[in-house]
Each structure stands twice: as structure tokens, then as C-alpha cells.
Scaffold this active site. Structure first.
Site, mmCIF file in Angstrom:
data_model
loop_
_atom_site.group_PDB
_atom_site.id
_atom_site.type_symbol
_atom_site.label_atom_id
_atom_site.label_comp_id
_atom_site.label_asym_id
_atom_site.label_seq_id
_atom_site.Cartn_x
_atom_site.Cartn_y
_atom_site.Cartn_z
ATOM 1 N N VAL A 265 0.847 -1.203 0.000
ATOM 2 C CA VAL A 265 0.000 0.000 0.000
ATOM 3 C C VAL A 265 0.880 1.249 0.000
ATOM 4 O O VAL A 265 0.592 2.220 -0.706
ATOM 5 C CB VAL A 265 -0.965 0.002 1.195
ATOM 6 C CG1 VAL A 265 -1.814 1.279 1.176
ATOM 7 C CG2 VAL A 265 -1.862 -1.220 1.171
ATOM 8 N N ASP A 266 1.943 1.229 0.778
ATOM 9 C CA ASP A 266 2.898 2.349 0.743
ATOM 10 C C ASP A 266 3.396 2.589 -0.685
ATOM 11 O O ASP A 266 3.474 3.725 -1.159
ATOM 12 C CB ASP A 266 4.123 2.035 1.621
ATOM 13 C CG ASP A 266 3.896 2.373 3.081
ATOM 14 O OD1 ASP A 266 3.252 3.393 3.377
ATOM 15 O OD2 ASP A 266 4.381 1.610 3.932
ATOM 16 N N THR A 267 3.761 1.516 -1.351
ATOM 17 C CA THR A 267 4.316 1.643 -2.701
ATOM 18 C C THR A 267 3.296 2.179 -3.675
ATOM 19 O O THR A 267 3.552 3.112 -4.435
ATOM 20 C CB THR A 267 4.804 0.271 -3.208
ATOM 21 O OG1 THR A 267 5.575 -0.349 -2.199
ATOM 22 C CG2 THR A 267 5.620 0.443 -4.469
ATOM 23 N N GLY B 240 2.631 5.748 -3.114
ATOM 24 C CA GLY B 240 3.715 6.591 -3.601
ATOM 25 C C GLY B 240 3.638 6.823 -5.098
ATOM 26 O O GLY B 240 3.790 7.957 -5.583
#
Lengths: 387, 387
Positions: A169-171, A174
Site C-alpha cells: 500500500v505504501d508503494t 507513492g
């Protein structure tokens, strides 16, 4: 060298850890001047995994911060806030991923920055967004995996909830933020107007799941776990053991099944009424799986992969990531770029993930030491560097 | 309404199934005029899941094709190819996701199209890219999950290889392609130059895994499976059973652990030498997990979630996707847009996944019937519509 898409674009980057740094890494790869504003202790990723790293550049930090400059400023100190405001006035983009409200308390909220730079593109990244009942809640990747439904989509039917084993999810957040910023820069180029972008990990996760969330919204279709069985529900679009290692097949249509049967030396499967067509194969999925496993037993996954490639059958051995990264095919794909650590140790970093013929991405500058560019950046502001 | 980022941008869309349509869906949401070129039988997603769908618009098709126009043309017929070439000359972007070489054989390769429209942005999406040894291999999402290492990253240590349970690579590839196209349009706006983009699912998958592939390239760090234990390796950043349902905690730092202990009514955990600091907690992870599970037993996951939110503890009940999609928090997030099926049935579709204050995305037009816009698009070319 040809003109880069983001050449001359200055990004003032207040982000840390992962989602924000990935966003600005993509901008840096396109030629933006990314100024990473860090506290005296630096982005915690500099020390990621708890071991000491030379020059406070851990592998995790290096891999998403190459190509940026590092400036150390104390956002609780009035004179440094003043420097930041002067930097904002000279920047095209501000990106931050503090908890909602923090930038406002620092005197660096959107309205303040917009007054300093009317056509600014200002992007806030947070767990749940800048409004709504969950706005103030703390979030990290696995919290959003849990909240969004993502943990209930992978695994065999009935198996326990399981996250995707890396901060997906972070990726995705981003990359979506980089996309939102670039879209806004295009709009600014055409209209002269700036933008405020509110990027939330929860929203991004829903968007990442569009293949299942979309049909749920559009037709009430409930997703279900189905192990490694593909989206098509074809029993030959699944993962199988071989004599050595596992292989995934992507065999769905009738002519693909014929190719598979021939490649396995099992043309008889084509005349077996249990496997005559797609529906019959689904109804006799267990029997077909057993037949395929028996046929695959004499060779290894890599042998089958090569044989299937020759026969036009969609197939891949299951590789681990380090093995996958050194596949010779990737050598021509400009996926990996040469970089180095501050001490000169050569490393590789990932490029943008696609090839642009007229705008090839050159290797980024090496990841910065903490505060390496404080003096030069402040000098550009016309300030004394000996503060 | 304010000017959209891609207003006046015409996209000629030869894509089908998922990665390509997701890319052009994002462009349509930003105001592009997306002309979806389909064969007489249409994108196979129109009939996805095998059931009959009204107007050949399945929920899966609707969710990524709203906002587009549909034109039926026979790419094996010379007169229709001639129409396509005239459309190319009037388009800003071409997107296709055939197997490498197919567009060239149709007489619609990049060099041909570029001659018709010198500043064209032409994006090819494929499994392995337009060059390299795997170039010609067939690929679907699960093949790339297998080839890329992705299948070996999720699950408990030692568990079998398991894919992410939905076509995550298709989705990420689609968003990355939309980003690449938008970046190229920005560069075109600044330089007047077009672009050829080679987007591969395998490259995109590597980029999606940057949080693990990056450290592997930059420092030889090998990823490992660790179930639901978070990136931090903190035993309180994990998923736990409660009296009813599961909950994920994101408790990493010392002050967060103190908040958790207090919220659980177990302040004694703070003075227990086994859990005194982060290292001690990692060393006594099993004992700590048992304590947390025992403490969570009296309440449900949803009750704990509310209680933890009040105490500032990062936590989320594990929800399934349909439940997550109707969380009241999302109502203010502009995540879901109103649309309808061709027969007027109201549906919802996903927006771009972020909020842009000055360029809010309006609901897209409804997903098109097959060939619904053939006559109007060809009429724009000045052709007879009665062919």
C-alpha cells in the site's frame, strides 16, 4: 541529452519512510530537483533494520532516495522555518506525509505556502486523508491492509487473513502520488494554476483493488479467495508442483489447452470427455489437476518453462525475488540503474519501471548523506551558510 | 467547471481486458476523450465471468471502461485500417496491449503512427516488453506473479508459494502506464516532442516490489516471509484474534507500546522486564503475543478498534472488501463516483484514488455499449456513416 519531463521542476520534500519518498523518487528520476528536508536525526529509513549503516544510508533508504539532495532544518526553529518559506517560494512542488494538521501547526500548511507561491502543487500523503472520521488515526501499511479488505483476498478458501508480505500500500500510494503530482504539473503547464492534492493510503488501496472493488461497486460481486487459481477460474491457470520446483500455467482458452496437452505429451486429454471444453474442465477440476501434476513430474519447473515457451504455452517457474532480479531478460529492460553509496560502493537502484524511447532515464545521483546539501541549498537562497 | 488536466487530449485505445483499460480509465477520469477500438465481438471483459450481461457490460467491464467511447472496427479490413490511420492523425495518444509485433503486422506500429502524427505519445503494454529473450512469451497476471518473485513474499515462513489473490500486476501496470503517458504529455507540452513508451508487466512488478527489490539490489538484502508481522519486526505490529474477529495492531515505538498497554488495561506489561524495550519484546515475541491475545479476548475487534482509536493506538479490525467499501469515512473521500449501466441501472465506479482540490473529478459518462459511438466518431472524420 534530451530535455527531461520534470527538468527545472523543484520539489521540496518533507516526506519520510516509504510512501512519500517513493513518490519523490519517481519525480527525481524524471529530472526534478528534489530537496529532501530532514531533521537533525534524519529520515528513520536511514537506519532501517536496526543495524549501523555507513553514512546513515541503509539499503532501504538508498533504494528510494537516490537522486535527491538532503537539507537538515529544524522545523521547530523560527529561523529555519523562515528558510523553508523562502524555499517554498522557489519551489514548484511541496510533498509531505506528516499526520494531518502537522504542517499547519508548523506554519507550512497549503494556504500559507500558496500565498508564497500561487501556482504551487502541494501534495499531502496520509493514512486516511485530510478529512473524514478517521482523519486523525495513525496508520502504517498493515493497518490499511487490514482496514481496506486487502488481507481477506489472498490465500486458499477458508485460510486465515493474510497481508501481502511487503508494504504494497505504501508503494502504490507513492506511485499514485507521483502520478497525481505529474497530472497537476501538466494542468499547471496548460492553465497556470496550482493544486492541492490529498492522497490517502486507504483510498489508494481501494484503487489498487479496482479489479475486485470495481465489480463489487458496479454489480455487487463479492470477491472470494481461490488460492493460486487465476482470475479466469480455469483449472489450468494455477500453480503446480513439478519434479523440482513449482510452475504456474496460464492456460485458459480451448486452443491454449490443446497446446498444453501437446506439450505435456498428453494429447489424450483433448479427447477425454471430462476435459472436452472449458466448462467440463471446471467441473472436473480436481481430476484435471491430478493429470497435470502427474504429467509434470518427470521434469523440473525450469525445464518445463523452457519447453512451454517453445510451444507457446503461458508458463513460469515460481522464482524467488533475488533470482528473478538477475534473469538475463532484464538486462535489456533498463530496469536497474547504476548508483553508488556515499563511500563509493557500487549499487543498483530501480528505474521508473518502463522504457521511454526519447526520454531515457539516466542513473540518478547517489543517495545523499544527511544534510549533505544544506550549505549549497541555503547558499542558493542567498543566505549565510555559517549559521 | 475548471479546466481538466487532459481536456482536449484524444486517446486512441486498442487495449482489452485489464492493464490497458485501467491505464486509459485513469486518462478518461482526467478529462481525456478515450476512443476504445473494439472488434465486432468486443473486449472479452464485456462478458467476464461467463454470465450474460445486459448490453454486454459486465460489472468488471463497467468498472474500468466508464467515461470512454466505443468504436467497432475490423483491423483486418483495409478500409477500417484507413479509418484508424485517420484517427491516429487526430489523436494525441495511442495505447495498445497486444502481443509485441501485432501492431506492426496490422500496419499500426509506432513508426507508421508517428509519421501520421509526429508528436504522438504511443504506449505499448505487454507481459515482458518489446525486447529481450522473453519478448514473445504469452503472459497473464499470475505468470508475472510467478516469474517476478511476488508469489514467494506472502504467507507464513515455510508456507507454499501464494499469489496475491487478485490481478495486482495488471492494476499496477495500468496505473504505471497512465503515469508514463501523463509524464510524456507533460514533456510534450514543454518540448513539443512525442514519445514511445514500452511498459512491461514484469518490469512493473519489480517496481511495485521496490520496498524489497530495492534493498536486494542496493545491499543484497534477501526478503523473507513473515506472515502478518509487519515490516518493523515488532511483535505488536501484527494481526491478533479477539473475542470476535481479528485486529491488526501497528505498535512499534516505545511510546506506542505504552499506549497499547494502557489501552489494554495491562500497564504491568510496561514494567515486565521481558517487554521493557523493543529488543526485549522481539526476543520474547511469543510470550508477548500470548499476553496480547489474552488481553484482547473480552471484546470484539470492532470494539477494540474504537477504543484504540480514542487512545491513539494504530489499529484496524480485519474487514472484508464489501464491508470496507461502505465505511462511512469514505463518504467524504470522493472515492466512489455515481455512474450507470446502459439500461439506466445506477452503479458506482472508483475515481482516481485521490482528491485534487482545484480539479475535482466529475462522474464519468456511463460505460459504452459495443460500438455505440462508431457512427459519431467516423462522422467526425468526415466519413459516410452508412458503410
Amino acid at each position: 541529452m534530451s530535455t527531461r519531463a520534470l527538468e527545472g521542476v523543484r520539489v521540496l520534500d518533507f516526506t519520510h519512510v516509504l510512501s512519500g519518498p517513493i513518490a519523490t523518487y519517481h519525480l527525481a528520476l524524471q529530472g526534478a530537483d528534489v530537496i529532501k528536508v530532514e531533521s537533525a536525526t534524519g529520515d528513520t529509513m536511514r537506519h532501517y533494520s536496526g543495524h549501523a549503516h555507513a553514512d546513515a544510508v541503509s539499503p532501504s533508504f538508498a533504494s528510494v532516495n537516490a537522486g535527491k539532495r538532503s537539507v537538515v532544518l529544524d522545523l521547530k526553529k523560527a529561523s529555519d522555518i523562515e528558510s523553508v518559506r523562502r524555499l517554498v517560494a522557489q519551489s514548484d512542488v511541496v510533498v509531505e506525509n506528516f499526520r494531518p494538521g502537522v504542517m499547519e501547526r508548523l506554519g507550512l500548511g497549503y494556504e500559507v505556502c500558496r500565498a508564497l507561491r500561487p501556482d504551487l502543487v502541494y501534495c499531502s500523503i496520509s493514512g486516511f486523508g485530510q478529512n473524514g472520521s478517521l482523519r486523525g488515526n495513525p496508520a502504517i501499511d498493515q493497518i490499511i491492509q487490514s482496514m481496506s479488505g486487502l488481507m481477506t483476498l489472498s490465500g486458499e478458501p477458508g485460510s486465515p487473513s493474510m497481508r501481502v508480505g511487503f508494504p504494497i500500500v505504501d508503494t502504490f500510494t507513492g506511485v499514485l502520488a507521483a502520478h497525481a503530482i505529474t497530472t497537476s504539473l501538466l494542468r499547471r503547464e496548460r492553465t497556470g494554476e496550482g493544486e492541492y492534492l490529498d492522497v490517502a493510503m486507504l483510498d489508494a488501496a481501494m484503487n489498487m483493488m479496482i479489479s475486485v472493488a470495481g465489480p463489487c461497486l458496479a454489480g455487487g460481486v463479492r470477491p472470494r479467495k481461490q488460492g493460486n487459481l487465476g482470475y479466469s477460474n480455469s483449472p489450468t491457470a494455477d500453480t503446480f508442483p513439478t519434479g523440482d520446483g513449482e510452475i504456474t500455467l496460464g492456460v485458459v482458452r480451448q486452443e491454449q489447452f490443446a497446446q498444453l496437452a501437446a506439450a505435456l505429451g498428453r494429447e489424450d486429454l483433448m479427447t477425454d470427455p471430462r476435459f472436452a471444453d472449458r466448462l467440463a474442465r471446471q467441473q472436473n477440476a480436481v481430476a484435471l489437476r491430478d493429470e497435470v501434476i502427474a504429467a509434470l513430474a518427470p521434469r523440473s519447473a525450469l525445464e518445463w518453462e523452457a519447453l512451454f515457451a517453445d510451444r507457446g504455452v503461458a508458463a513460469s517457474a515460481v522464482r524467488d525475488l533475488p533470482t528473478a532480479l538477475v534473469h538475463p531478460h532484464l538486462d535489456g529492460r533498463a530496469l536497474k540503474l547504476a548508483s553508488e553509496l556515499p563511500d563509493g560502493t557500487p549499487i543498483q537502484v530501480l528505474g521508473p519501471g518502463y522504457i521511454a524511447m526519447h526520454n531515457a532515464v539516466p542513473p540518478p545521483t547517489r543517495p545523499p548523506r544527511l544534510g549533505e546539501h544544506t550549505a549549497e541549498v541555503l547558499a542558493q537562497l542567498g543566505e549565510s551558510v555559517g549559521r
